[in-house]
Motif scaffolding. Structure first.
Motif, PDB file in Angstrom:
ATOM      1  N   PRO A  79      24.531  28.755   8.454  1.00  0.00           N
ATOM      2  CA  PRO A  79      25.342  29.843   7.904  1.00  0.00           C
ATOM      3  C   PRO A  79      26.736  29.346   7.508  1.00  0.00           C
ATOM      4  CG  PRO A  79      24.370  30.449  10.023  1.00  0.00           C
ATOM      5  CD  PRO A  79      24.172  28.979   9.859  1.00  0.00           C
ATOM      6  N   PRO A  80      27.364  30.003   6.548  1.00  0.00           N
ATOM      7  CA  PRO A  80      28.755  29.648   6.206  1.00  0.00           C
ATOM      8  C   PRO A  80      29.680  29.862   7.394  1.00  0.00           C
ATOM      9  CG  PRO A  80      27.772  31.092   4.540  1.00  0.00           C
ATOM     10  CD  PRO A  80      26.831  31.085   5.704  1.00  0.00           C
ATOM     11  N   LEU A  81      30.726  29.051   7.446  1.00  0.00           N
ATOM     12  CA  LEU A  81      31.738  29.164   8.499  1.00  0.00           C
ATOM     13  C   LEU A  81      33.096  29.394   7.840  1.00  0.00           C
ATOM     14  CD1 LEU A  81      30.646  26.276  10.920  1.00  0.00           C
ATOM     15  CD2 LEU A  81      30.282  28.737  11.223  1.00  0.00           C
ATOM     16  N   PRO A  82      33.492  30.650   7.622  1.00  0.00           N
ATOM     17  CA  PRO A  82      34.786  30.923   6.979  1.00  0.00           C
ATOM     18  C   PRO A  82      35.954  30.433   7.841  1.00  0.00           C
ATOM     19  CG  PRO A  82      33.372  32.871   7.013  1.00  0.00           C
ATOM     20  CD  PRO A  82      32.733  31.861   7.911  1.00  0.00           C
ATOM     21  N   GLY A  83      37.092  30.304   7.202  1.00  0.00           N
ATOM     22  CA  GLY A  83      38.297  29.875   7.908  1.00  0.00           C
ATOM     23  C   GLY A  83      38.304  28.401   8.228  1.00  0.00           C
ATOM     24  N   ARG A  84      37.784  27.589   7.308  1.00  0.00           N
ATOM     25  CA  ARG A  84      37.636  26.153   7.561  1.00  0.00           C
ATOM     26  C   ARG A  84      38.986  25.487   7.761  1.00  0.00           C
ATOM     27  NH1 ARG A  84      34.219  21.958   3.697  1.00  0.00           N
ATOM     28  NH2 ARG A  84      34.220  20.190   5.150  1.00  0.00           N
ATOM     29  N   GLU A  96      34.095  46.274  10.648  1.00  0.00           N
ATOM     30  CA  GLU A  96      34.658  47.462  10.002  1.00  0.00           C
ATOM     31  C   GLU A  96      36.168  47.505  10.100  1.00  0.00           C
ATOM     32  OE1 GLU A  96      32.537  50.547  11.965  1.00  0.00           O
ATOM     33  OE2 GLU A  96      30.774  50.411  10.640  1.00  0.00           O
ATOM     34  N   ARG A  97      36.736  46.712  11.002  1.00  0.00           N
ATOM     35  CA  ARG A  97      38.184  46.598  11.091  1.00  0.00           C
ATOM     36  C   ARG A  97      38.696  45.439  10.236  1.00  0.00           C
ATOM     37  NH1 ARG A  97      37.223  47.207  16.839  1.00  0.00           N
ATOM     38  NH2 ARG A  97      38.108  45.148  17.250  1.00  0.00           N
ATOM     39  N   SER A  98      37.816  44.941   9.350  1.00  0.00           N
ATOM     40  CA  SER A  98      38.148  43.828   8.434  1.00  0.00           C
ATOM     41  C   SER A  98      38.453  42.542   9.175  1.00  0.00           C
ATOM     42  CB  SER A  98      39.344  44.204   7.528  1.00  0.00           C
ATOM     43  OG  SER A  98      39.010  45.320   6.729  1.00  0.00           O
ATOM     44  N   ASP A  99      37.872  42.381  10.338  1.00  0.00           N
ATOM     45  CA  ASP A  99      38.054  41.144  11.088  1.00  0.00           C
ATOM     46  C   ASP A  99      37.136  40.074  10.500  1.00  0.00           C
ATOM     47  OD1 ASP A  99      37.369  39.160  13.392  1.00  0.00           O
ATOM     48  OD2 ASP A  99      39.145  40.239  14.083  1.00  0.00           O
ATOM     49  N   PRO A 100      37.660  38.890  10.165  1.00  0.00           N
ATOM     50  CA  PRO A 100      36.829  37.854   9.541  1.00  0.00           C
ATOM     51  C   PRO A 100      35.713  37.342  10.440  1.00  0.00           C
ATOM     52  CG  PRO A 100      39.004  36.992  10.082  1.00  0.00           C
ATOM     53  CD  PRO A 100      39.061  38.474  10.268  1.00  0.00           C
ATOM     54  N   VAL A 101      35.926  37.382  11.756  1.00  0.00           N
ATOM     55  CA  VAL A 101      34.878  36.924  12.675  1.00  0.00           C
ATOM     56  C   VAL A 101      33.724  37.917  12.684  1.00  0.00           C
ATOM     57  CG1 VAL A 101      34.361  36.204  15.032  1.00  0.00           C
ATOM     58  CG2 VAL A 101      36.625  35.748  14.062  1.00  0.00           C
ATOM     59  N   GLY A 102      34.035  39.199  12.683  1.00  0.00           N
ATOM     60  CA  GLY A 102      32.989  40.211  12.634  1.00  0.00           C
ATOM     61  C   GLY A 102      32.232  40.177  11.313  1.00  0.00           C
ATOM     62  N   ARG A 103      32.950  39.936  10.206  1.00  0.00           N
ATOM     63  CA  ARG A 103      32.297  39.911   8.898  1.00  0.00           C
ATOM     64  C   ARG A 103      31.368  38.707   8.744  1.00  0.00           C
ATOM     65  NH1 ARG A 103      37.535  41.001   6.681  1.00  0.00           N
ATOM     66  NH2 ARG A 103      37.509  38.897   5.792  1.00  0.00           N
ATOM     67  N   LEU A 109      41.161  30.254  21.627  1.00  0.00           N
ATOM     68  CA  LEU A 109      41.571  28.964  21.056  1.00  0.00           C
ATOM     69  C   LEU A 109      41.396  28.935  19.540  1.00  0.00           C
ATOM     70  CD1 LEU A 109      39.947  26.620  23.737  1.00  0.00           C
ATOM     71  CD2 LEU A 109      42.387  27.059  23.429  1.00  0.00           C
ATOM     72  N   GLY A 110      40.396  29.655  19.045  1.00  0.00           N
ATOM     73  CA  GLY A 110      40.095  29.611  17.621  1.00  0.00           C
ATOM     74  C   GLY A 110      40.742  30.688  16.791  1.00  0.00           C
ATOM     75  N   GLY A 111      41.310  31.698  17.425  1.00  0.00           N
ATOM     76  CA  GLY A 111      41.976  32.754  16.673  1.00  0.00           C
ATOM     77  C   GLY A 111      40.997  33.570  15.850  1.00  0.00           C
ATOM     78  N   GLU A 112      41.370  33.841  14.606  1.00  0.00           N
ATOM     79  CA  GLU A 112      40.519  34.655  13.737  1.00  0.00           C
ATOM     80  C   GLU A 112      39.679  33.814  12.786  1.00  0.00           C
ATOM     81  OE1 GLU A 112      43.739  35.655  10.193  1.00  0.00           O
ATOM     82  OE2 GLU A 112      43.205  37.213  11.644  1.00  0.00           O
ATOM     83  N   SER A 113      39.549  32.531  13.069  1.00  0.00           N
ATOM     84  CA  SER A 113      38.757  31.636  12.232  1.00  0.00           C
ATOM     85  C   SER A 113      37.363  31.440  12.828  1.00  0.00           C
ATOM     86  CB  SER A 113      39.440  30.271  12.095  1.00  0.00           C
ATOM     87  OG  SER A 113      38.540  29.306  11.605  1.00  0.00           O
ATOM     88  N   VAL A 121      33.601  28.639  16.402  1.00  0.00           N
ATOM     89  CA  VAL A 121      32.306  27.976  16.521  1.00  0.00           C
ATOM     90  C   VAL A 121      32.477  26.533  16.957  1.00  0.00           C
ATOM     91  CG1 VAL A 121      30.328  27.140  15.175  1.00  0.00           C
ATOM     92  CG2 VAL A 121      31.079  29.518  14.963  1.00  0.00           C
ATOM     93  N   TRP A 122      33.525  25.868  16.495  1.00  0.00           N
ATOM     94  CA  TRP A 122      33.755  24.494  16.945  1.00  0.00           C
ATOM     95  C   TRP A 122      33.989  24.432  18.450  1.00  0.00           C
ATOM     96  CZ3 TRP A 122      33.039  19.765  17.395  1.00  0.00           C
ATOM     97  CH2 TRP A 122      33.940  18.912  18.013  1.00  0.00           C
ATOM     98  N   TRP A 123      34.789  25.349  18.968  1.00  0.00           N
ATOM     99  CA  TRP A 123      35.037  25.344  20.408  1.00  0.00           C
ATOM    100  C   TRP A 123      33.767  25.655  21.184  1.00  0.00           C
ATOM    101  CZ3 TRP A 123      38.835  22.977  22.546  1.00  0.00           C
ATOM    102  CH2 TRP A 123      40.058  22.856  21.895  1.00  0.00           C
TER     103      TRP A 123
END
Length: 485
Positions: free
Chosen positions: A38-43, A141-148, A175-179, A184-186
């Motif tokens: 799957p794509p991993l946004p916030g690279r 629904e709160r426009s969170d990039p992790v949820g999307r 540690l990863g914030g909103e990315s 996923v790396w952590w």
């Protein structure tokens, strides 16, 4: 040609297959988002790394099936070579494992989108919510990039994992914030570290004999099937099994404090995923003749379990009823679920299958108890650990074969104790089970696939998987005689 040369050549062939399998997984991951990854946004600048080659579903499916095939061949060749006298140096195998773990952990997870829902659960917890109540869709629904970033079929699923598993996901999210990429790396890093620690614990559990330690290294630390489905896949099971193996090691101390420590550690495993409760049963069985130590085990486990679940409450168990009624495509029960539902209706059929599965687990466990070999003899005073390890292997393998819902990364619960048992034909059955399920879940994402690739992959998952599951059950239920050492 000296007598040892054929075994050495077979061992080298096994290692070549393992290396090929790991390389194929790493190369597939480097190709970037695909039907498997799957794509991993916030690279960001950190791993996982890829080159965005936009590979076709056919290509990634072919590469990963080749990786599974090479990995299974490597394990089977390695087991045969060990049986015939191959004597690899355990330290070299472990050094190779470090490189292999790095290779598969530095590329994006493949084979499922589970890691994205783990990230969402961690993000929900990091924001002060409860992943046992709130869903990834509500986060999105709160426009969170992790949820999307969460994909089907998990957008509406609350967490089924224990509080320690949630704590791991929370830490990754902190540690990863909103990315999603960073979280996923952590998660991958935590899982890879847990996998490595488990390998080190198994080396200690295997004892001083280099042949036993080499077997443990091959079946766990350098196991290419686990490196793909568990380590690269970033599944939470690798974080749970390390506590269970530590409990098996702790019970080697023939004292009440040793039993208490085992109880604490196995409770932590259950606080990651409740399926590790099978190891609680294994430890209790091993201590059945030692009332004081058994009481220490149960007391340590109950106290830590209560402390772990107290902050999250009963909401942590909300999803268990739903999950208990699922039947996965690769399960042996898939062969009969349609018939049962036609006769009884879906609710009654799923309830009946759940009950029958527990009864069948007991039957299969009894059959394995008659045939599964004992670990090699420990020094005096360590028979309890011997019994606990063997019981964990019996219950773990029986559960994998009989559970209505089963996936290839669940197999860590059997591979860990199997790694320190004496060699047997059950090793080959476990290789077959993991390889077929791993192949069945390639490429992995729930996305449309071109014809005829889609029907072919569903055929492997939904037809070959159950057929092999039924065949394995039949083979296990054949009378075998136990080998004692």
């Amino acid at each position: 040609m000296t007598p040892a040369q054929p075994e050495r050549r077979a061992g080298h062939a096994a290692l070549a297959c393992v290396a090929a399998s790991v390389a194929l997984v790493a190369v597939t991951g480097l190709l970037g988002p695909s039907a498997a990854a799957p794509p991993l946004p916030g690279r960001g600048p950190h791993p996982p790394y890829w080159i965005a080659a936009d590979p076709s579903p056919w290509l990634v499916t072919g590469l990963l099936l080749a990786a599974v095939g090479a990995g299974a061949a490597g394990l089977l060749l390695g087991l045969r070579a060990l049986d015939r006298g191959w004597r690899p140096t355990p330290r070299r195998l472990l050094a190779g494992s470090v490189l292999a773990v790095a290779a598969v952990a530095l590329v994006p997870p493949m084979g499922s989108a589970d890691h994205l829902v783990y990230a969402a659960y961690g993000r929900i917890a990091a924001l002060g919510g409860s992943p046992y109540i709130e869903t990834p869709r509500q986060l999105a629904e709160r426009s969170d990039p992790v949820g999307r970033a969460v994909e089907a079929p998990w957008q509406d699923a609350p967490s089924i994992y224990g509080p320690l598993g949630t704590a791991e996901q929370w830490l990754a999210a902190r540690l990863g914030g909103e990315s999603p990429h960073a979280i996923v790396w952590w998660l991958t890093l935590f899982g890879a570290a847990a996998f490595g620690v488990t390998g080190w614990l198994l080396q200690r559990l295997a004892g001083p004999d280099e042949q036993d330690r080499a077997r443990a290294a091959l079946l766990w630390s350098l196991n290419p099937l686990l490196l793909f489905v568990a380590v690269n896949g970033a599944h939470i099971d690798t974080f749970g099994v390390v506590w269970a193996v530590a409990a098996l090691l702790a019970v080697r101390r023939p004292t009440v404090p040793g039993a208490v420590a085992a109880g604490v550690l196995v409770a932590l495993a259950c606080a990651v995923k409740l399926s590790f409760g099978l190891v609680v049963l294994a430890l209790a069985w091993a201590l059945r003749r030692h009332p004081a130590r058994l009481a220490g085990l149960l007391l340590g486990g109950l106290v830590v379990g209560a402390l772990a679940y107290l902050p999250v409450g009963l909401s942590a168990f909300n999803q268990l009823r739903t999950v208990s009624r699922l039947v996965s495509f690769g399960s042996a029960w898939r062969a009969v679920v349609g018939l049962f539902e036609a006769l009884l209706g879906e609710p009654a059929a799923r309830t009946l299958i759940s009950l029958l599965a527990w009864a069948l687990l007991a039957v299969v466990a009894r059959a394995l108890a008659r045939g599964l070999p004992w670990p090699r003899r420990y020094p005096d005073g360590e028979r309890t650990a011997l019994e606990a390890t063997r019981a964990a292997a019996i219950l773990g393998f029986a559960w994998l074969l009989t559970a209505p819902y089963t996936l290839p990364w669940y197999d860590v619960i059997a591979w860990a104790p199997f790694a320190v048992l004496a060699a047997s034909w059950y090793d080959r059955l476990l290789v077959l089970r993991t390889a077929v399920l791993a192949a069945g879940y390639v490429p992995g994402r729930v996305v449309p696939l071109p014809d005829p690739l889609g029907p072919l992959t569903m055929g492997v998952r939904g037809v070959l998987g159950p057929a092999v599951g039924l065949a394995l059950l039949a083979l296990v239920l054949l009378p075998r005689r136990v080998t004692r050492r």
